[in-house]
Motif scaffolding. Structure first.
Motif: not given
Length: 601
Positions: A529-536, A561-580
């Motif tokens: 679970l990731y949170l972005v734009g958290v208010q005070p 942008g920071d969230a996507i850059q940090a999350i993307y390496p945690r995704l499953d590469s095998e699923i991404c390999r066939t993703c269109r």
């Protein structure tokens, strides 16, 4: 000469009438004077009737319309609210004190004064504690429904006076209609004639003689017609009643019963009266303010009502509140400032002292006709039509408030508030949750614009992005949790959840625990679970509740942008390999494990 506009803020709070005092121009003073005199004439028979309902001598109704009205006008915030005795409060006073003492007796009067003082103290304390925000939960539909219902009650209460019928005082609306139907053969023709002439003359004067106060014109015409009929046929034959003789005296000083027994006996009913009176006063002030385009300070109104009852208890007055009749007349008569309400009390005193014999000739059916006109003008037909046509839930609130007010004035208000709060809680317990996807336009823009997902804009097969618009509190936890679980239950590959938090207005301990549990659950699934734009405020609640460690500070991001850059390496590469779909720009460069997209094929 003191420049009132340059007064310090504390002086305005101590003497709020300094704010509007510069607005009393010669033109405004003239308009206020006319409205004050009209209001003083209107309250004469009402005050006596209200005192009788409350079990007090008739003069106590007049006293309750004098000092409390002045104090409430000077220390309140409404331009047009006029305080004094009311039907509902009078009934509650009688019901509360009559079991304790004989109505009209010195003991009864002493307990009523104590009741009034305690109610005023409670109201003042609520105002000083700035609890006026509570009336913000009175919706516009409640005010319109209450206004319309109260207007009908005003007209219903005058049916017997307009037609010259002998009907019981204080009957419910449906009982009035039943009584009227059974007494139609008993209608007094001369009484009805005076009422109709007054009503017609008032309507015509309001439409064609706009420079003259139509109410006074109607009263004069009705009084003259009544005098002619009485001279021609005799008062015994016409049965045209008049206001009657009035007690001519200043409000005498009085002392509430300060004994511990009296305080114990009256404290609880005083609390009830304080709340009912505040609800009624603020509802009336706001209903009139919608017509005059004024902003009401509820805290100041609480203070004004409290001080008025405290002062009234020492000047032979009993519990007062905003008067719908007098406030409506005050507005309809063209009042410009609260000075009109204060002067109406002065005029009432002068009338009682100087012209009581002349006021005694004022026909009762003429007063009823005037109140018919006032009641009609209080009904907001335009907004009622808009609500009925366009707003389903508000239509229910309007109808229930209107019907409830006809049954019981205060219960109608509380019913409307309760129903509107139920709808409010229902809406807030189901905050809007929308799925977002990256925009395909300007994909390389580092700001990472997200747009609502639809059929034509598919999202990432592994990462779901949701936007919560509302508050995550104990009442909304189940609704939000259901949406979170639907993400992976509908598609087990979606183990990662990104929550854009900028639109989350409020979160409580239950909401913070929900986010922590969801973060732990997704880690077990192999995602996060990731949170972005958290208010005070959200960040502070997560820290105070100790849930930041459970969620993980590395899971909280400031920018998308920071969230996507940090999350993307945690995704499953095998699923991404066939993703269109490849919704992220990272998808076109390399797989999450770092394999270049060209080498991956």
């Amino acid at each position: 000469m003191i420049d009132l506009k340059a007064c310090p803020l504390w002086l305005y709070r101590l003497f709020p009438f300094l704010r509007w005092l510069p607005n009393v121009t010669p033109q405004a003073f003239k308009a206020d004077t006319i409205a004050a005199f009209t209001g003083a004439l209107i309250v004469l028979p009402q005050a006596v009737a209200f005192a009788t309902i409350a079990g007090l001598p008739p003069e106590y109704g007049l006293y309750a319309a004098m000092v409390p009205a002045i104090v409430a006008a000077l220390w309140g915030s409404s331009w047009h609210l006029v305080s004094g005795p009311t039907t509902a409060i009078s009934i509650v006073v009688f019901a509360s004190i009559s079991p304790l003492a004989e109505p009209g007796s010195p003991q009864f009067i002493g307990l009523v004064l104590t009741l009034t003082l305690l109610a005023g103290l409670i109201q003042l304390a609520m105002g000083l504690a700035r609890l006026g925000m509570l009336v913000n939960f009175i919706s516009h539909s409640v005010i319109i429904g209450f206004t319309a219902g109260a207007a009908i009650l005003i007209a219903a209460s005058q049916i017997k006076n307009f037609f010259g019928l002998d009907m019981p005082r204080g009957a419910h609306f449906h009982e009035v209609l039943i009584q009227f139907g059974s007494h139609i053969p008993d209608i007094q023709p001369w009484v009805l004639a005076v009422g109709v002439v007054t009503l017609v003359s008032g309507v015509l004067a309001k439409r064609y003689l706009q420079k003259l106060p139509y109410m006074i014109v109607a009263m004069v015409v009705g009084g003259v017609v009544a005098a002619i009929l009485n001279a021609q046929f005799g008062s015994d034959a016409t049965n045209i009643r008049t206001v009657g003789a009035l007690v001519a005296s200043f409000p005498p000083l009085s002392l509430p019963d300060f004994s511990l027994t009296a305080i114990k006996q009256t404290l609880f009913p005083a609390t009830i009266i304080a709340i009912l009176a505040l609800t009624e006063a603020v509802a009336i002030a706001r209903s009139v303010a919608t017509k005059s385009d004024q902003r009401i300070d509820s805290n100041q109104e609480f203070v004004g009502q409290g001080l008025s009852n405290i002062a009234g208890s020492f000047f032979s007055g009993y519990a007062a509140s905003g008067s719908f009749n007098r406030s409506g007349v005050n507005y309809a008569s063209g009042a410009r400032t609260p000075l009109a309400a204060a002067m109406s009390a002065v005029f009432l005193l002068l009338i009682v002292l100087l012209v009581a014999p002349l006021a005694a000739y004022l026909p009762v059916p003429s007063m009823a006709a005037i109140l018919f006109i006032v009641a009609w003008s209080l009904i907001d037909f335009h907004h009622i039509g808009e609500i009925i046509k366009r707003h389903k839930r508000e239509r229910i609130v309007l109808a229930l408030t209107f019907i409830g007010t006809l049954v019981d004035l205060e219960k109608g208000i509380f019913l409307g508030i309760l129903v509107s709060l139920m709808f409010y809680l229902y809406r807030t317990s189901q905050p809007s949750i929308r799925e977002l996807v990256p925009s395909h336009v300007n994909r390389d823009n580092p700001r990472r614009k997200f747009v609502p997902a639809d059929i034509d804009t598919p999202g990432c097969p592994q990462l779901t992005m949701l936007r919560v618009e509302g508050s995550i509190f104990f009442g909304a936890v189940e609704h939000v949790q259901k949406h979170f679980r639907n993400v992976d239950e509908s598609d087990p590959q979606k183990k990662h959840l990104l929550l854009t938090s900028r639109a989350i207005g409020f979160i409580d301990l239950a909401g913070a625990e929900l986010l922590a549990k969801e973060a732990a659950r997704r880690r077990k699934l192999g995602g996060g679970l990731y949170l972005v734009g958290v208010q005070p405020d959200l960040c502070e609640m997560l820290r105070r509740s100790g849930q930041v460690d459970t969620i993980g500070e590395e899971q909280i991001f400031r920018r998308k942008g920071d969230a996507i850059q940090a999350i993307y390496p945690r995704l499953d590469s095998e699923i991404c390999r066939t993703c269109r779909v490849r919704v992220f720009r990272e998808c076109h460069i390399a797989l999450p494990d770092g394999t270049p997209r060209e080498a991956a094929g």
